[in-house]
Enzyme design. Structure first.
Site, PDB file in Angstrom:
ATOM      1  N   HIS A  93       0.742  -1.013  -0.190  1.00 31.45           N
ATOM      2  CA  HIS A  93       0.071   0.028  -0.072  1.00 31.45           C
ATOM      3  C   HIS A  93       0.847   1.183  -0.115  1.00 31.45           C
ATOM      4  CE1 HIS A  93       0.536  -1.109   4.138  1.00 31.45           C
ATOM      5  NE2 HIS A  93       0.413   0.210   4.537  1.00 31.45           N
ATOM      6  N   ILE A  94       0.434   2.159  -0.615  1.00 27.23           N
ATOM      7  CA  ILE A  94       0.895   3.433  -0.913  1.00 27.23           C
ATOM      8  C   ILE A  94       0.257   4.469   0.005  1.00 27.23           C
ATOM      9  CG2 ILE A  94       2.096   5.270  -2.408  1.00 27.23           C
ATOM     10  CD1 ILE A  94       2.165   3.120  -4.637  1.00 27.23           C
ATOM     11  N   HIS A  95       0.869   5.295   0.815  1.00 27.25           N
ATOM     12  CA  HIS A  95       0.287   6.417   1.577  1.00 27.25           C
ATOM     13  C   HIS A  95       0.214   7.624   0.901  1.00 27.25           C
ATOM     14  CE1 HIS A  95       0.197   4.324   5.731  1.00 27.25           C
ATOM     15  NE2 HIS A  95       1.247   3.599   5.124  1.00 27.25           N
TER      16      HIS A  95
END
Length: 145
Positions: A93-95
């Site tokens: 996941h990419i914030h």
């Protein structure tokens, strides 16, 4: 066993989606750095970003860029920040979040948002911004199995 994110994607757990396409989804985190803090997640479970194939990783970054444009516009932020940490959930996941300075990246300061309406409002604000930017993927905000 399915990851927390796979369960959100499948609709087993609630999620405030702001983007859905056949490969990638994006939804608000319940513990934001700042309002609008969004997670860009591939539907396929991959633990580490370094294990993703180049095409999927490129697609994740394309969506992260669109979401970044959306958060920057929606919150009138000078920048959209991007972080890949990968310790919280074993699912890539990419914030992406609106940021004003380096202190906005302090993950030790995050806590779960207690005001659910604040998360709903942030999701609506970001979806509107994404639609204004021409990203129709922001319309598909319900779970897709």
């Amino acid at each position: 066993m399915a990851t927390l994110f796979s369960r959100i994607i499948a609709g087993e757990l609630p999620g405030r989606f702001v983007w859905q396409d056949p490969e990638i989804v994006a939804f608000l985190t319940i513990a934001p750095l700042r309002p609008g803090h969004t997670l860009v997640v591939p539907r396929r479970e991959i633990d580490r970003w370094t294990d993703a194939d180049g095409a999927l990783l490129a697609r994740c970054f394309e969506v992260a860029q669109a979401v970044g444009q959306g958060v920057q516009r929606a919150w009138n932020a000078p920048r959209a920040g991007l972080v890949i940490a990968g310790f919280e959930v074993p699912h890539l996941h990419i914030h992406v979040a609106p940021v004003w300075d380096m202190s906005d990246f302090d993950f030790s300061e995050v806590k779960e948002e207690e005001d659910q309406s604040a998360l709903d409002e942030a999701a609506a604000k970001l979806r509107t911004s994404l639609l204004d930017l021409g990203y129709e993927q922001a319309l598909n905000t319900g779970p897709v199995a």
